[in-house]
Design an enzyme around this catalytic site. Structure first.
Site, PDB file in Angstrom:
ATOM      1  N   PRO A   1      76.484  41.281 -32.334  1.00  0.00           N
ATOM      2  CA  PRO A   1      77.779  41.085 -32.990  1.00  0.00           C
ATOM      3  C   PRO A   1      77.726  40.703 -34.477  1.00  0.00           C
ATOM      4  O   PRO A   1      78.767  40.528 -35.084  1.00  0.00           O
ATOM      5  CB  PRO A   1      78.382  39.932 -32.170  1.00  0.00           C
ATOM      6  CG  PRO A   1      77.201  39.143 -31.704  1.00  0.00           C
ATOM      7  CD  PRO A   1      76.103  40.148 -31.473  1.00  0.00           C
ATOM      8  N   GLY A   2      76.536  40.572 -35.041  1.00  0.00           N
ATOM      9  CA  GLY A   2      76.496  40.376 -36.487  1.00  0.00           C
ATOM     10  C   GLY A   2      75.806  39.110 -36.976  1.00  0.00           C
ATOM     11  O   GLY A   2      75.856  38.798 -38.159  1.00  0.00           O
TER      12      GLY A   2
ATOM     13  N   GLU B   1      75.046  49.469 -35.380  1.00  0.00           N
ATOM     14  CA  GLU B   1      75.101  49.215 -33.936  1.00  0.00           C
ATOM     15  C   GLU B   1      75.281  50.542 -33.223  1.00  0.00           C
ATOM     16  O   GLU B   1      76.191  51.304 -33.539  1.00  0.00           O
ATOM     17  CB  GLU B   1      76.248  48.255 -33.607  1.00  0.00           C
ATOM     18  CG  GLU B   1      76.539  48.082 -32.130  1.00  0.00           C
ATOM     19  CD  GLU B   1      75.344  47.612 -31.284  1.00  0.00           C
ATOM     20  OE1 GLU B   1      74.593  46.724 -31.718  1.00  0.00           O
ATOM     21  OE2 GLU B   1      75.163  48.166 -30.187  1.00  0.00           O
TER      22      GLU B   1
ATOM     23  N   CYS C   1      65.020  37.744 -27.955  1.00  0.00           N
ATOM     24  CA  CYS C   1      65.337  36.459 -27.313  1.00  0.00           C
ATOM     25  C   CYS C   1      64.759  36.485 -25.906  1.00  0.00           C
ATOM     26  O   CYS C   1      65.396  36.067 -24.953  1.00  0.00           O
ATOM     27  CB  CYS C   1      66.834  36.185 -27.342  1.00  0.00           C
ATOM     28  SG  CYS C   1      67.811  37.480 -26.604  1.00  0.00           S
TER      29      CYS C   1
HETATM   30  N1  SAM Z   1      71.270  41.187 -34.068  1.00  0.00           N
HETATM   31  C1  SAM Z   1      72.410  40.772 -33.282  1.00  0.00           C
HETATM   32  C2  SAM Z   1      72.895  39.436 -33.768  1.00  0.00           C
HETATM   33  O1  SAM Z   1      72.121  38.676 -34.339  1.00  0.00           O
HETATM   34  O2  SAM Z   1      74.085  39.149 -33.598  1.00  0.00           O
HETATM   35  C3  SAM Z   1      72.088  40.764 -31.820  1.00  0.00           C
HETATM   36  C4  SAM Z   1      71.497  42.032 -31.339  1.00  0.00           C
HETATM   37  S1  SAM Z   1      71.229  42.150 -29.622  1.00  0.00           S
HETATM   38  C5  SAM Z   1      69.839  41.172 -29.383  1.00  0.00           C
HETATM   39  C6  SAM Z   1      70.627  43.780 -29.480  1.00  0.00           C
HETATM   40  C7  SAM Z   1      71.590  44.861 -29.873  1.00  0.00           C
HETATM   41  O3  SAM Z   1      70.951  46.123 -29.667  1.00  0.00           O
HETATM   42  C8  SAM Z   1      72.860  44.889 -29.063  1.00  0.00           C
HETATM   43  O4  SAM Z   1      73.967  44.880 -29.920  1.00  0.00           O
HETATM   44  C9  SAM Z   1      72.793  46.215 -28.299  1.00  0.00           C
HETATM   45  O5  SAM Z   1      74.036  46.824 -28.173  1.00  0.00           O
HETATM   46  C10 SAM Z   1      71.880  47.041 -29.166  1.00  0.00           C
HETATM   47  N2  SAM Z   1      71.175  48.097 -28.413  1.00  0.00           N
HETATM   48  C11 SAM Z   1      71.178  48.339 -27.086  1.00  0.00           C
HETATM   49  N3  SAM Z   1      70.435  49.426 -26.800  1.00  0.00           N
HETATM   50  C12 SAM Z   1      69.976  49.891 -27.967  1.00  0.00           C
HETATM   51  C13 SAM Z   1      69.161  50.992 -28.330  1.00  0.00           C
HETATM   52  N4  SAM Z   1      68.678  51.825 -27.422  1.00  0.00           N
HETATM   53  N5  SAM Z   1      68.908  51.184 -29.637  1.00  0.00           N
HETATM   54  C14 SAM Z   1      69.372  50.333 -30.563  1.00  0.00           C
HETATM   55  N6  SAM Z   1      70.130  49.259 -30.269  1.00  0.00           N
HETATM   56  C15 SAM Z   1      70.428  49.048 -29.002  1.00  0.00           C
END
Ligand code: SAM
Length: 447
Positions: free
Chosen positions: A108-109, A129, A226
């Site tokens: 979410p950012g 995203e 995480c």
């Molecule tokens: N960086 C964000 C933050 O600090 O708020 C959190 C990111 S979260 C750990 C991982 C993100 O990767 C999610 O938003 C998810 O939707 C996205 N994601 C899921 N599958 C993915 C893929 N195959 N390639 C790239 N991003 C992906």
């Protein structure tokens, strides 16, 4: 109940302590926020700072952020503390010169708003995203953070291979099995499985493969998860160095922070955040530099696709914007947008290859004879000083944010910006005996 298979898999990792680890999971997560230095965030003051990020603060308990108008104004981002350690990668490695940054998995950012704070002047940040339904929340958080240098895209990591050697810094905060968030999110426990760890590890490699291709020689990649699992952390770190021209980089950390510096099997650097040792959730971080080699492509030779508008319609906007030469103006669909002039070339290059969801600060649109200013303008630094401001009490500010029909008296009829503690919240249109509330409907608070 933490899955037994996970606990067994952690047994030989440095500083893992089964009893301490289990008992910390019975306690509440620390609550922390990161201030937005562009929004007079001095309003928040606490001695309880996050060691590794000077804008991070711990709160004694979890307030209702929804009922704090300054949360909606983008004065701070609610972020768990360990994730803020990306700040150290920026402070210790990122050169102080205009650079191009990609946050590849951005919604979410959290990392994007952090990167926007730490990126050198004149830089751009592409906040991407892949999952369409998650772009909305990313967009909301980026608009509230109000940094005209951020460009939001909605692309698959593979699409970035069309921009080889383009970015100076890439953040891959990868989708992972999520064990580091067990304390905060009990659902993550039910979703955890060994097979999901392996699926995530494969996905992380695919995402990184595209990212590394898009990284400039000499550039940096910041990888984080995480998750506690070795397969998603140390194994990935070694795989990156083994398969690409990457050098693992070390961070200088203060001992009192409690972060565990790991040496992987291949003697690379990684950083583990154990919740029984740091005041934060489980997290893993590693940093790499791409070896220097000759650039294969000169992007500046490619002509930009976006031209700056200088037509009559634009004159209607001049009451609202008094920006200097620093900005160029573009029109996307029916919206007028201000983008730092020098970023227009990059925007052209990016627009040629990617799906751009948002760039710069949206100023507003013209409807009939009127210019309707956009919310993003009201809460950004581009808001002209001459726009009239009306200060609201807490109760009125919440009514405004609920998008209730409220009467807000103003001596100036027409467009006004309402503020709370002098921080802009959004637009109203004041008439003699009534007020139109222009807070974005989709963001209104329902509490
Ligand atoms: N960086 C964000 C933050 O600090 O708020 C959190 C990111 S979260 C750990 C991982 C993100 O990767 C999610 O938003 C998810 O939707 C996205 N994601 C899921 N599958 C993915 C893929 N195959 N390639 C790239 N991003 C992906």
């Amino acid at each position: 109940m933490i899955p037994e298979k996970l606990l067994i898999s952690l047994e030989h990792i440095k500083n893992y302590d089964a009893d301490a680890f289990k008992s910390i999971h019975e306690q509440n997560s620390p609550v922390s926020i990161r201030l937005n230095p562009n929004k007079n965030s001095h309003i928040y003051h606490s001695e309880n700072k996050v060691g590794w990020c000077e804008y991070g603060y711990y709160l004694a308990q979890r307030p209702s952020f929804t009922l704090d108008p300054l949360f909606h104004a983008g004065c701070y981002y609610v972020q768990e503390a360990s994730s803020m350690a990306i700040a150290q990668a920026f402070k210790q490695y990122i050169p102080n010169e205009p650079i191009k940054i990609l946050d590849l998995c951005a919604a979410p950012g959290g990392k994007s708003t952090l990167a926007a704070t730490y990126m050198p002047e004149g830089s751009i940040l592409v906040s991407n995203e892949v999952i369409k339904s998650r772009v909305k929340i990313l967009e909301e958080n980026i608009i509230k953070w109000s940094d005209e240098r951020v460009i939001i895209t909605n692309n698959d990591p593979k699409d970035f291979e069309k921009l080889p050697q383009y970015f100076d810094v890439i953040i891959v905060d990868a989708p992972c099995s999520g064990s580091g968030l067990f304390r905060k999110d009990k659902n993550a426990i039910n979703e955890w499985s060994e097979s999901n760890v392996n699926i995530c590890s494969g996905r992380q490699q695919r995402i990184l493969d595209s990212a590394i291709k898009s990284l400039k020689p000499g550039g940096f990649i910041i990888y984080s998860t995480c998750s506690y699992s070795i397969e998603e952390n140390e194994t990935i770190t070694d795989w990156m160095v083994d398969n690409y021209k990457l050098i693992s980089k070390a961070l200088v950390l203060e001992k009192k922070w409690g972060i565990t510096a790991i040496e992987t099997t291949q003697k690379n650097h990684g950083y583990r955040f154990w919740p029984h040792q740091v005041k934060g959730e489980g997290f893993y971080l590693s940093i790499f530099k791409k070896e220097d080699e000759e650039l294969q492509k000169n992007y500046l030779k490619e002509s930009p696709k976006w031209t700056v508008i200088k037509n009559k319609a634009f004159e209607k906007l001049t009451d609202f914007i008094s920006l200097g030469d620093e900005f160029g103006y573009i029109k996307i669909k029916d919206e007028y947008i201000a983008v730092p002039y020098k970023d227009l070339t990059e925007l052209g290059i990016l627009a040629d290859k990617l799906y751009i969801k948002k760039a710069g600060i949206t100023l507003g649109k013209i409807m009939g004879k009127d210019f309707i200013p956009d919310h993003a303008l009201a809460i950004s630094r581009l808001l002209p000083l001459h726009v009239n401001k009306v200060e609201l009490s807490l109760e009125m500010a919440l009514d405004y944010l609920r998008k209730n029909n409220i009467y807000i008296p103003s001596e100036h009829t027409g467009w006004n910006v309402v503020t709370y503690k002098q921080i802009p919240l959004g637009w109203i249109k004041a008439m003699k005996d009534r007020t139109n509330n222009y807070y974005p409907k989709e963001w209104r608070i329902l509490k």
